[in-house]
Design an enzyme around this catalytic site. Structure first.
Site, PDB file in Angstrom:
ATOM      1  N   LEU A   1       0.843  -1.185   0.000  1.00  0.00           N
ATOM      2  CA  LEU A   1       0.000   0.000   0.000  1.00  0.00           C
ATOM      3  C   LEU A   1       0.885   1.243   0.000  1.00  0.00           C
ATOM      4  O   LEU A   1       0.937   1.997   0.959  1.00  0.00           O
ATOM      5  CB  LEU A   1      -0.914   0.001   1.228  1.00  0.00           C
ATOM      6  N   GLY A   2       1.650   1.430  -1.088  1.00  0.00           N
ATOM      7  CA  GLY A   2       2.399   2.675  -1.242  1.00  0.00           C
ATOM      8  C   GLY A   2       1.387   3.794  -1.244  1.00  0.00           C
ATOM      9  O   GLY A   2       0.590   3.913  -2.159  1.00  0.00           O
ATOM     10  N   THR A   3       1.363   4.607  -0.205  1.00  0.00           N
ATOM     11  CA  THR A   3       0.128   5.209   0.240  1.00  0.00           C
ATOM     12  C   THR A   3       0.286   6.656   0.669  1.00  0.00           C
ATOM     13  O   THR A   3       1.376   7.094   1.007  1.00  0.00           O
ATOM     14  CB  THR A   3      -0.405   4.388   1.439  1.00  0.00           C
ATOM     15  N   SER A   4      -0.838   7.360   0.688  1.00  0.00           N
ATOM     16  CA  SER A   4      -0.965   8.629   1.392  1.00  0.00           C
ATOM     17  C   SER A   4      -2.203   8.534   2.279  1.00  0.00           C
ATOM     18  O   SER A   4      -3.317   8.386   1.769  1.00  0.00           O
ATOM     19  CB  SER A   4      -1.105   9.805   0.411  1.00  0.00           C
TER      20      SER A   4
ATOM     21  N   SER B   1       3.965   6.567   1.940  1.00  0.00           N
ATOM     22  CA  SER B   1       5.060   7.101   1.122  1.00  0.00           C
ATOM     23  C   SER B   1       4.790   8.521   0.652  1.00  0.00           C
ATOM     24  O   SER B   1       5.713   9.309   0.467  1.00  0.00           O
ATOM     25  CB  SER B   1       5.297   6.187  -0.083  1.00  0.00           C
TER      26      SER B   1
END
Length: 284
Positions: A84-87, A215
């Site tokens: 979950l490369g995420t904001s 990220s």
């Protein structure tokens, strides 16, 4: 040429300029035979050997770049962990909290899901935002949901937000060597109202007026410091979360898709969806 088999065609191809057929009446150029050989090779690859469909013709010498693309190494990204490369973000206001997240899930450089839901309900008034390994965070949130159900039955009342955050902390810290889970826990309870707890990877637990993670969060620390104000109401928090996540998604390649926002207060929770083409800020 239809009556010639492959062996005869190969023999005919040895002549560099012209080839005489068996009847001695027709003269055929080598280019015609070469094309027929290539077609026969294509049929053999495509129809008779489907497992060889990506191989090049024996009469074609690929370039170095093409050879690199055709190698099996370019599929290694499919073996990587779903991430979950995420904001993600949560902001507390007087009487509740607002949580938000993007929707992009990646497997290495491959986007495996562009419209996922990273905001998970663990109780009626408590939600968590998940970043890191999708499998790890889903497993941890399922455990906490089960623990909170047991807690509600044992004590006969809704659990506190701090209780849910401590459940997350215990699981993440005790298994920090095996988990990749960055979580934000936010919700409302009758004891302290709206609360936000940040749990970075490793299992630390911090209560904050607002929290960002994933990220994409590295791109918006300055934005959040500049535009966060104490005492914001619900509508201001929603606008703040929307703008911050839009900027993070514009800069971070692992974040994107749409924005999901959940507002939680004493009356319950309300979900809001913002499509990717409706964001207040986009990539330059």
């Amino acid at each position: 040429l239809d009556h010639l088999d492959r062996k005869e065609l190969l023999c005919c191809r040895a002549n560099l300029r012209f080839v005489w057929l068996a009847d001695g009446r027709n003269r055929v150029r080598l280019a015609c035979l070469t094309r027929k050989l290539a077609m026969a090779s294509f049929a053999a690859r495509e129809l008779l050997r489907p497992d060889k469909v990506m191989e090049t013709s024996p009469y074609h010498t690929p370039s170095a770049a093409a050879a690199a693309v055709s190698s099996d190494d370019n599929l290694d990204f499919l073996k990587e962990e779903v991430d979950l490369g995420t904001s993600i973000m949560a902001v507390a206001f007087d009487g509740g909290v607002v949580v938000g997240a993007d929707s992009r899930v990646s497997t290495g450089v491959y986007i495996s899901n562009r419209a996922s839901d990273k905001i998970t309900s663990v109780d009626e008034h408590i939600f968590c935002c998940r970043s890191g390994s999708a499998a790890d965070t889903q497993a941890v949130s399922d455990y906490v949901t089960y623990f909170l159900d047991q807690h509600r039955m044992e004590y006969g009342r809704p659990p506190k937000v701090a209780t849910a955050a401590n459940f997350f902390r215990n699981l993440c810290y005790a298994n920090k060597d095996m988990l990749t889970a960055g979580i934000i826990v936010a919700g409302w309870d009758a004891f302290k109202g709206g609360q936000v707890y940040a749990l970075p990877i490793g299992g630390a637990l911090l209560e904050r007026p607002y929290a960002i993670g994933g990220s994409g969060s590295t791109y918006i620390y300055g934005f959040c410091d500049a535009y966060y104000k104490q005492g914001m109401n619900k509508e201001q928090c929603v606008a703040f979360v929307t703008k911050a996540l839009s900027h993070a998604m514009a800069r971070d390649g692992s974040s994107g898709g749409c924005i999901r926002i959940v507002s939680i207060d004493e009356s319950g929770s309300e979900r809001t969806f913002l499509a990717g083409n409706k964001l207040p800020y986009g990539p330059l």
